[in-house]
Scaffold this motif. Sequence first.
Motif, PDB file in Angstrom:
ATOM      1  N   GLY A 132       0.819  -1.206   0.000  1.00  0.00           N
ATOM      2  CA  GLY A 132       0.000   0.000   0.000  1.00  0.00           C
ATOM      3  C   GLY A 132       0.849   1.250   0.000  1.00  0.00           C
ATOM      4  O   GLY A 132       2.083   1.188   0.036  1.00  0.00           O
ATOM      5  N   LEU A 133       0.188   2.388  -0.061  1.00  0.00           N
ATOM      6  CA  LEU A 133       0.864   3.685  -0.070  1.00  0.00           C
ATOM      7  C   LEU A 133       0.754   4.340   1.296  1.00  0.00           C
ATOM      8  O   LEU A 133      -0.190   4.090   2.046  1.00  0.00           O
ATOM      9  N   PRO A 134       1.710   5.219   1.638  1.00  0.00           N
ATOM     10  CA  PRO A 134       1.638   5.939   2.910  1.00  0.00           C
ATOM     11  C   PRO A 134       0.363   6.768   2.988  1.00  0.00           C
ATOM     12  O   PRO A 134      -0.169   7.184   1.943  1.00  0.00           O
ATOM     13  N   PRO A 135      -0.152   7.018   4.194  1.00  0.00           N
ATOM     14  CA  PRO A 135       0.405   6.568   5.478  1.00  0.00           C
ATOM     15  C   PRO A 135       0.048   5.126   5.770  1.00  0.00           C
ATOM     16  O   PRO A 135      -1.002   4.643   5.353  1.00  0.00           O
ATOM     17  N   GLN A 136       0.896   4.444   6.498  1.00  0.00           N
ATOM     18  CA  GLN A 136       0.677   3.036   6.800  1.00  0.00           C
ATOM     19  C   GLN A 136      -0.132   2.881   8.081  1.00  0.00           C
ATOM     20  O   GLN A 136      -0.058   3.722   8.976  1.00  0.00           O
ATOM     21  N   PRO A 137      -0.911   1.804   8.174  1.00  0.00           N
ATOM     22  CA  PRO A 137      -1.623   1.524   9.429  1.00  0.00           C
ATOM     23  C   PRO A 137      -0.608   1.233  10.537  1.00  0.00           C
ATOM     24  O   PRO A 137       0.507   0.795  10.286  1.00  0.00           O
ATOM     25  N   ALA A 138      -0.984   1.468  11.749  1.00  0.00           N
ATOM     26  CA  ALA A 138      -0.075   1.269  12.878  1.00  0.00           C
ATOM     27  C   ALA A 138       0.123  -0.219  13.170  1.00  0.00           C
ATOM     28  O   ALA A 138      -0.858  -0.946  13.393  1.00  0.00           O
ATOM     29  N   PRO A 139       1.364  -0.706  13.167  1.00  0.00           N
ATOM     30  CA  PRO A 139       1.609  -2.114  13.500  1.00  0.00           C
ATOM     31  C   PRO A 139       1.107  -2.482  14.890  1.00  0.00           C
ATOM     32  O   PRO A 139       0.654  -3.603  15.108  1.00  0.00           O
ATOM     33  N   THR A 140       1.179  -1.525  15.822  1.00  0.00           N
ATOM     34  CA  THR A 140       0.715  -1.819  17.185  1.00  0.00           C
ATOM     35  C   THR A 140      -0.784  -2.103  17.215  1.00  0.00           C
ATOM     36  O   THR A 140      -1.258  -2.873  18.057  1.00  0.00           O
ATOM     37  N   ALA A 141      -1.521  -1.509  16.280  1.00  0.00           N
ATOM     38  CA  ALA A 141      -2.960  -1.773  16.210  1.00  0.00           C
ATOM     39  C   ALA A 141      -3.224  -3.206  15.781  1.00  0.00           C
ATOM     40  O   ALA A 141      -4.150  -3.869  16.288  1.00  0.00           O
ATOM     41  N   LEU A 142      -2.407  -3.722  14.860  1.00  0.00           N
ATOM     42  CA  LEU A 142      -2.546  -5.115  14.443  1.00  0.00           C
ATOM     43  C   LEU A 142      -2.157  -6.043  15.585  1.00  0.00           C
ATOM     44  O   LEU A 142      -2.808  -7.063  15.817  1.00  0.00           O
ATOM     45  N   ARG A 143      -1.106  -5.691  16.299  1.00  0.00           N
ATOM     46  CA  ARG A 143      -0.692  -6.496  17.445  1.00  0.00           C
ATOM     47  C   ARG A 143      -1.829  -6.597  18.459  1.00  0.00           C
ATOM     48  O   ARG A 143      -2.133  -7.693  18.975  1.00  0.00           O
ATOM     49  N   ALA A 144      -2.499  -5.469  18.730  1.00  0.00           N
ATOM     50  CA  ALA A 144      -3.598  -5.466  19.683  1.00  0.00           C
ATOM     51  C   ALA A 144      -4.784  -6.272  19.166  1.00  0.00           C
ATOM     52  O   ALA A 144      -5.450  -6.981  19.932  1.00  0.00           O
ATOM     53  N   ALA A 145      -5.042  -6.188  17.852  1.00  0.00           N
ATOM     54  CA  ALA A 145      -6.158  -6.932  17.266  1.00  0.00           C
ATOM     55  C   ALA A 145      -5.916  -8.439  17.359  1.00  0.00           C
ATOM     56  O   ALA A 145      -6.848  -9.215  17.639  1.00  0.00           O
ATOM     57  N   LEU A 146      -4.680  -8.872  17.117  1.00  0.00           N
ATOM     58  CA  LEU A 146      -4.357 -10.293  17.248  1.00  0.00           C
ATOM     59  C   LEU A 146      -4.542 -10.752  18.698  1.00  0.00           C
ATOM     60  O   LEU A 146      -5.051 -11.851  18.944  1.00  0.00           O
ATOM     61  N   ASP A 147      -4.138  -9.915  19.635  1.00  0.00           N
ATOM     62  CA  ASP A 147      -4.298 -10.259  21.053  1.00  0.00           C
ATOM     63  C   ASP A 147      -5.769 -10.447  21.405  1.00  0.00           C
ATOM     64  O   ASP A 147      -6.141 -11.369  22.141  1.00  0.00           O
TER      65      ASP A 147
END
Length: 339
Positions: free
Chosen positions: A288-303
Motif C-alpha cells: 500500500g501507499l503511505p500513510p501506513q496503518p499502525a503495526p501496534t494496532a494489528l498487534r492489539a487486534a491479534l491479542d
Amino acid sequence: MPSVDAATLRRMSDALFIEKGLRSPGSTRFWGLLVLASVIASAGVVGDSTATVIGAMIVAPLMTPILGSALALVLADRSQVVRCVMLVFGGALAVVAVGMLLGWIAAPPDSFASNSQVTSRISPRLIDLLAALATGTVGAFALVRADISDTLPGVAIAISLVPPLAVTGLLLTVGRYHDAGESTLLFATNVAAIVATGTIVFLVFGVRGVAQESDFAVGRFHGGALAAVVGLILLIAVPLTTGTITVARDRSLAADARPVAEKWAATGKWQIASVEGRNGVVVIGVLGLPPQPAPTALRAALDRNGMRDADLELHLVGGRTHWCPADTDTCTVRDSAIG
C-alpha cells in the motif's frame, strides 16, 4: 526372484561410480553440471520461478553419487562408499556456496519472506519422507531395469536435492539460520531415503550374487550397515514428525490471523499480500501507499482474537520489517526478516 546380470551390473557401476581425479570425464561432468545446476536453482529461487527450479532438478547430478553409495554399501566396497559420501558432501557444500554467492548479490529486501520456492522447502514433514522413499525406489528400479530408464528424468524432478541446498545458501546470507537448517533437513531426508531404498532394491535384485560371480570387488556385507541405514531413516523421522505438527499448527494460526489482518489493513486502504504461520510466528506481508496503518494496532487486534502468545512479523512495502513480540504493545523496526 528378480535378478540382474553381469552386463547390467557393469552398466550400473559405470553410471554410479565416478572416476578418481578431477580431470577425469566423470568428475568434470559431475562438477560442471553441479555448478550449473546450482546457479540455475539459486536463480530460480531468487526469481520465484518453478519452471527454472525444475530445470535445475533435471540437470543436477547429485543423484549419481547418492545411488552410488547404496550400490557400494551392497557390494561392501569401503573405498567406493567413502568416495561417494565425500562427493555427496562436497557437492552439497558447493551448492550451498553458490546459493550464498547469489544471495549476497540478489537477496530481496524482504529476505525471501514472500518467496514460494523458499516457503515450500523450509517445513519438511513426514509426507516428504514417504515421497522420498517412493521416489528413491523408482530411481533404483529404473537403474536396474534398462527398459524403464526413461523414467529417470521424472525421478530427478520428483526428488528435491539441489533446490533445498540452494535455499540453504540463500537463507544463510539473510540470517534466517533456523529456516536454513530446515531446508538442509529436507535434503538430508531425500538423501537418506535414496540410500535406504537403493540398498534394498539392489539387494532384492541379487546384485551381490552377480558381483561375486563376476570380477567385482565384493566385501563382507554386515547387517549392521543395513541397520544403520534404517536407523538413519528413523532418526530423521523424529524432526519430520515435529515438523508435521508444527506445519499443522502454523496453518491454523495463519487461518485465524488472516481475517484480523485484512480488517486492520482496510482501515488504511492497504492490502494483505500474504499471511503465514512460521514456527508459531504470524508473518504478514502488506502492500500500500503511505500513510501506513499502525503495526501496534494489528498487534492489539491479534491479542483480542486469541493470538496473544504468537509473535508478529510485519513486512511493509519498501522492505521495512516490524517485529511485535507476544505479550507486548510495542513494535520495533528491523532491516531483515526474522528466521
